[in-house]
Design an enzyme around this catalytic site. Structure first.
Site, PDB file in Angstrom:
ATOM      1  N   PRO A 135      43.289  16.095 -46.481  1.00 56.24           N
ATOM      2  CG  PRO A 135      44.329  15.744 -48.561  1.00 56.24           C
ATOM      3  CD  PRO A 135      44.409  15.356 -47.093  1.00 56.24           C
ATOM      4  CB  SER A 136      40.265  12.731 -48.349  1.00 48.93           C
ATOM      5  OG  SER A 136      40.033  12.279 -47.034  1.00 48.93           O
ATOM      6  CB  CYS A 137      35.385  14.738 -49.544  1.00 57.48           C
ATOM      7  SG  CYS A 137      35.841  16.217 -50.450  1.00 57.48           S
ATOM      8  CG  ASP A 138      36.269   9.246 -45.406  1.00 58.87           C
ATOM      9  OD1 ASP A 138      36.124   9.232 -44.163  1.00 58.87           O
ATOM     10  OD2 ASP A 138      35.990   8.286 -46.140  1.00 58.87           O
ATOM     11  CG  ASN A 163      38.403  12.472 -52.009  1.00 56.85           C
ATOM     12  OD1 ASN A 163      38.285  13.162 -51.011  1.00 56.85           O
ATOM     13  ND2 ASN A 163      37.538  11.531 -52.307  1.00 56.85           N
TER      14      ASN A 163
END
Length: 404
Positions: A350-353, A394
């Site tokens: 789910p992370s923005c990476d 996050n």
């Protein structure tokens, strides 16, 4: 606990995608009831203590000549440590904190080794003051720290060995060459320490039993050479590496026991030193199941055949061993039948990476009607998951572990 595993998979060659079907959703009645009643809103790891106990007993039966030092780092939950302590296990600690966790449960210091070869001087001193007398090292500076802060202790020198066949290799970060190991053990005696033996690790999730035999062939040469120098060693630490079941077939733990017994007999005959092993993954791996949730099912363009499936758990929230798609966990979907029509997916966290992609080259087969809100279960996740989870990257909460 009932285990649900997928058929053997063929590893992909460059540019090739391998597909993995969905696992059958089979749980023990105890675990199934717990998930139903719990109704988790965030990802949770559930560990079945009965399976932990069974794994320990099976390993002890397969390798009765070995003293088991559970690798606390695999899963340091207090209930797991207590369960294993009650069964008679010793413990391999990687930090002062892990040592303190064991001692807090009433585990005596003589059942704990400080197995990390990279330790702060003050942590060595603190461990020694708490009664720890077994330490590992693999360099001259570490040896001198031990001589200063843990005088008279028993020390193991870790040797570099081949990790071929391991799904999670340990590369060359730990251990030293055979030549250096011999000289360091001579220096250990000169410094007033007790050179007890050598340790090695053939890599985590090791699927080739003969790798231990290859390592023991090298170790035997060191033992013989040091004996001629007046340093008779008493122990061999075979490390960990014993695998748990993921998506490929592995030999039974009985086969590992028989292979090690034969290798030890071939090298040492009737004069086999005292044997230590440091299992982690084998003890707790298949005892754990993560329940998570599908956040989004998407396509990047209309003609894409493979869907992207985003979960509320990823690389940074417990599934670090999915990096480079090294460990391939069995997966099932709650409420889906085994005959559900499936299609290939890319699994991501789910992370923005952009690193947070679990499986892309290895394509899992998940239901075509999969949608946001569906519950997903990731099997054999009892080892190296909750402790790999970040404390809040996050803003996502760390993976919680519940023992039942």
């Amino acid at each position: 606990m009932a285990t649900d595993f997928m058929p053997a998979l063929v590893e992909p060659t460059q540019g090739e995608t391998v597909t993995i079907p969905m696992a059958n959703n089979q749980l023990s009645p105890k675990v199934s009831s717990f998930f139903t009643e719990a109704n988790f809103q965030d990802p949770h790891l559930v560990v079945d203590l009965e399976q932990v106990s069974l794994n320990y007993q099976n390993l002890n039966k397969a390798m009765p000549q070995a003293e088991i030092f559970y690798a606390v780092k695999a899963n340091p939950e207090q209930q797991i440590l207590q369960e294993l302590a009650d069964l008679g296990s010793s413990f391999d600690a990687a930090s002062l904190s892990e040592i303190e966790s064991c001692l807090a449960l009433g585990i005596s210091a003589d059942r704990i080794s400080f197995g990390n070869t990279i330790k702060k001087q003050r942590d060595i001193a603190a461990a020694f003051n708490k009664g720890i007398r077994f330490f590992a090292f693999d360099s001259a500076e570490e040896l001198r720290k031990l001589a200063e802060s843990a005088p008279g202790s028993h020390v193991f020198c870790r040797v570099l060995v081949n990790c071929a066949g391991a799904e999670w290799p340990l590369s060359n970060k730990f251990g030293c060459s055979l030549e250096m190991a011999e000289q360091l053990m001579i220096e250990a005696q000169q410094l007033g320490l007790i050179p007890t033996g050598f340790s090695f690790h053939v890599g985590s999730q090791q699927t080739q039993i003969h790798q231990w035999g290859l390592a023991l062939n090298q170790i035997k040469m060191l033992y013989s050479s040091l004996k001629l120098r007046g340093i008779p060693l008493t122990h061999i630490n075979l490390g960990g590496g014993f695998p748990t079941q993921y998506t490929t077939d592995i030999p039974s733990i009985e086969a590992y026991g028989q292979g090690l017994e034969l290798a030890l007999e071939q090298q040492f005959g009737e004069q086999v030193p005292k044997i230590l092993i440091e299992p982690g993954r084998y003890i707790v791996g298949n005892a754990g199941i993560i329940e998570a949730e599908v956040i989004l099912v998407a396509q990047k363009q209309a003609q894409d055949e493979r869907r992207w499936v985003y979960l509320d758990i990823g690389i940074f929230s417990g599934l670090a061993e999915c990096m480079d798609e090294a460990i391939k966990y069995p997966i099932s979907i709650v409420g889906k039948e085994s005959n559900t029509e499936v299609g290939s997916v890319i699994l991501a966290g789910p992370s923005c990476d952009s690193v947070d992609v679990l499986y892309k080259d290895v394509a899992y087969q998940l239901p075509l009607d999969l949608k946001a809100g569906d519950k997903i279960r990731i099997h054999s996740t009892g080892a190296y998951t909750s402790t790999y989870s970040s404390v809040g990257f996050n803003g996502f909460p760390p993976l919680k572990c519940v023992c039942i």
